[in-house]
Design a protein around this motif. Structure first.
Motif, PDB file in Angstrom:
ATOM      1  N   PRO A 153       0.830  -1.210   0.000  1.00 33.08           N
ATOM      2  CA  PRO A 153       0.000   0.000   0.000  1.00 33.08           C
ATOM      3  C   PRO A 153       0.861   1.256   0.000  1.00 33.08           C
ATOM      4  CG  PRO A 153       0.079  -0.964   2.190  1.00 33.08           C
ATOM      5  CD  PRO A 153       0.803  -1.912   1.291  1.00 33.08           C
ATOM      6  N   SER A 157      -0.806   4.939   4.133  1.00 35.23           N
ATOM      7  CA  SER A 157      -1.860   3.992   4.500  1.00 35.23           C
ATOM      8  C   SER A 157      -1.435   3.203   5.734  1.00 35.23           C
ATOM      9  CB  SER A 157      -2.129   3.034   3.342  1.00 35.23           C
ATOM     10  OG  SER A 157      -2.926   1.937   3.755  1.00 35.23           O
ATOM     11  N   HIS A 159      -2.574   0.242   6.236  1.00 36.96           N
ATOM     12  CA  HIS A 159      -2.882  -1.153   5.906  1.00 36.96           C
ATOM     13  C   HIS A 159      -1.629  -2.026   5.893  1.00 36.96           C
ATOM     14  CE1 HIS A 159      -4.969  -4.539   4.230  1.00 36.96           C
ATOM     15  NE2 HIS A 159      -4.226  -4.534   3.129  1.00 36.96           N
ATOM     16  N   ARG A 170      -7.840  -3.593  -1.774  1.00 38.26           N
ATOM     17  CA  ARG A 170      -7.661  -2.384  -0.963  1.00 38.26           C
ATOM     18  C   ARG A 170      -6.404  -1.631  -1.398  1.00 38.26           C
ATOM     19  NH1 ARG A 170      -7.830  -2.258   5.683  1.00 38.26           N
ATOM     20  NH2 ARG A 170      -7.354  -0.024   5.925  1.00 38.26           N
ATOM     21  N   ALA A 174      -6.269   2.115  -3.006  1.00 42.79           N
ATOM     22  CA  ALA A 174      -5.480   3.144  -2.341  1.00 42.79           C
ATOM     23  C   ALA A 174      -4.549   3.845  -3.325  1.00 42.79           C
ATOM     24  CB  ALA A 174      -4.672   2.533  -1.195  1.00 42.79           C
ATOM     25  N   TRP A 177      -6.602   6.118  -5.609  1.00 45.42           N
ATOM     26  CA  TRP A 177      -6.968   7.342  -4.906  1.00 45.42           C
ATOM     27  C   TRP A 177      -5.779   8.288  -4.838  1.00 45.42           C
ATOM     28  CZ3 TRP A 177     -10.509  10.532  -3.909  1.00 45.42           C
ATOM     29  CH2 TRP A 177     -10.466  11.397  -2.811  1.00 45.42           C
ATOM     30  N   GLN A 178      -4.589   7.752  -4.582  1.00 46.34           N
ATOM     31  CA  GLN A 178      -3.396   8.589  -4.555  1.00 46.34           C
ATOM     32  C   GLN A 178      -3.174   9.269  -5.897  1.00 46.34           C
ATOM     33  OE1 GLN A 178      -1.468   9.466  -2.071  1.00 46.34           O
ATOM     34  NE2 GLN A 178      -2.661   8.228  -0.662  1.00 46.34           N
TER      35      GLN A 178
END
Length: 457
Positions: A153, A157, A159, A170, A174, A177-178
């Protein structure tokens, strides 16, 4: 032997992170030099390496600190905040233009006679400046690798990858989104200017915007990470090279300027880094740490709170607590049994190298990812700075100090770290990569042609 030039960000954490590597290289006969904006010069005081200032117009001495102080002003108006952001973006644009099209940085790099430029991966555009003058350039990470790798990740994050389908999804989300949100105003300026650069220099290293925590793209040149691979999650990327922690354990530090709390109980060091005092919630957090130790007279606490908070602002202190604006961290860690930290990679590496377990309260940037690795490897615990309490902090202290497994696992990681630095792994890796970089590393693959931007979508 080679002349190697470091080009770090002009901040304590970024420059201090390079000193151990610089010493390794110098001990093997290489000539070391530094280039940085003027604000970086004080952090090299006392070191023998020549310093060349750059970006004087974009980053005049002291201006960034002034802007940071204004931004932290309580009750700052929306218009004042907007004006500060606009100036930051303007100065960033000047720095971009200088790296891509200016003559000052190019001339100083030529004059340096560099055989290799090590560019801070947070602002990697000087990789392209180096291409213009025919100097190999590598990206040097003062944190873990920043470009997209779907096996791990993003560093911001919390995670911990498990290998499950849910974990993989996930991680992909992530990174997506970044790509949509990270540093968009900064990326826009770079995206607008890069095509013109590549028209003149079509053989330069390719750029990808599938990255994070970088002011600009990631380039297809070797990525050097100043950590041991044992601390990181397992990656898919093939061109990430781990140099070892490169911690300068022999750096000169002053003695502690005050006496530690009396007694021989476990000493807890608490410091939230060079920027930790600027963030919302810090004062309440420091007070919670003090309250937790006040109810545990068997512990002793040494805390650094920074000038923004100030050591005299936290009221009367228990006898087992000492508070300072700043603490010489290595000096203190050599006596500590536990560190409460923000999870900056420099602090984490120093804790590991000195065998000190951690309680990590990450604030921003790469700190959540570092904290995830601390927990994953059993080196300590983590918490949420905006939801904690004295009771919770005290329970975490008790758990780490009362459970031998944490220290055992830190000591196992410590052996890997110390072995890497003792063997000069970082310097040897750079020597090998530099040998491969001749003939020039940055030639584009045949038939690539045109613009070399990747990751636009």
């Amino acid at each position: 032997m080679a002349r190697i030039v470091f080009l770090p960000l002009p901040e304590a954490g970024h420059i201090h992170a390079t000193l151990g590597l610089a010493r390794q290289l110098a001990s093997r006969g290489h000539e070391i030099r530094y280039m940085a904006p003027l604000d970086g010069q004080p952090f090299l005081s006392g070191h023998p390496w020549p310093f060349t200032p750059i970006y004087e117009e974009a980053m005049p001495r002291g201006r960034q600190a002034e802007l940071d102080a204004k931004m932290a002003t309580p009750g700052l108006s929306p218009q004042a905040r907007k004006d500060i952001i606009q100036e930051v973006l303007h100065r960033h644009g000047l720095r971009i233009d200088e790296a891509l099209f200016g003559t000052a940085l190019e001339s100083r790099l030529k004059e340096s006679g560099a055989d290799l430029l090590l560019v801070d991966a947070t602002f990697p555009l000087p990789v392209l400046t180096a291409h213009k003058v025919g100097v190999p350039a590598f990206q040097l990470c003062t944190n873990l690798a920043l470009h997209r790798d779907l096996a791990v990740p993003p560093l911001n994050s919390h995670h911990v990858p498990t290998g499950s389908l849910g974990s993989k999804l996930r991680i992909r989300l992530a990174w997506r989104w970044q790509h949509l949100r990270t540093f968009l105003p900064f990326e826009k300026k770079v995206r607008e200017r890069l095509p013109a650069y590549y028209q003149s220099h079509p053989g330069a290293a390719r750029a990808s915007f599938h990255t994070h925590l970088q002011l600009g793209p990631h380039f297809q040149v070797p990525t050097l990470v100043m950590s041991a691979p044992q601390f990181d999650f397992l990656r898919e990327s093939s061109d990430v090279h781990y140099l070892g922690p490169c911690v300068d354990l022999g750096r000169a530090e002053p003695p502690l300027p005050l006496e530690l709390p009396p007694g021989d109980g476990p000493l807890i060091l608490c410091s939230m880094g060079s920027h930790g005092d600027r963030l919302r919630g810090h004062r309440e957090f420091f007070q919670s740490v003090i309250a937790a130790v006040a109810s545990r007279p068997q512990y002793r606490l040494l805390m650094a709170v920074g000038k923004q908070v100030g050591k005299d602002s936290l009221g009367p202190l228990p006898s087992n607590v000492r508070v300072m604006d700043w603490v010489p961290q290595l000096t203190a860690l050599k006596q500590a049994s536990l560190m409460i930290t923000h999870g900056g990679l420099n602090s984490v590496k120093e804790c590991i190298c000195l065998g000190v377990p951690m309680v990590v309260y990450p604030l921003k940037f790469d700190q959540p990812g570092n904290a995830a690795r601390v927990v994953h490897h059993g080196l300590g615990l983590r918490g949420n700075i905006r939801q904690t309490s004295a009771e919770h902090l005290g329970a975490q202290m008790d758990q780490v100090l009362g459970t031998s497994t944490f220290r055992t696992r830190v000591q196992a990681m410590q052996r890997a770290f110390v072995e890497a630095d003792a063997s000069s792994r970082g310097a040897q890796t750079i020597e090998q990569l530099l040998q491969r970089a001749r003939p020039p590393l940055l030639a584009a693959p045949s038939g690539s042609g045109g613009t070399l931007l990747h990751g636009q979508g």
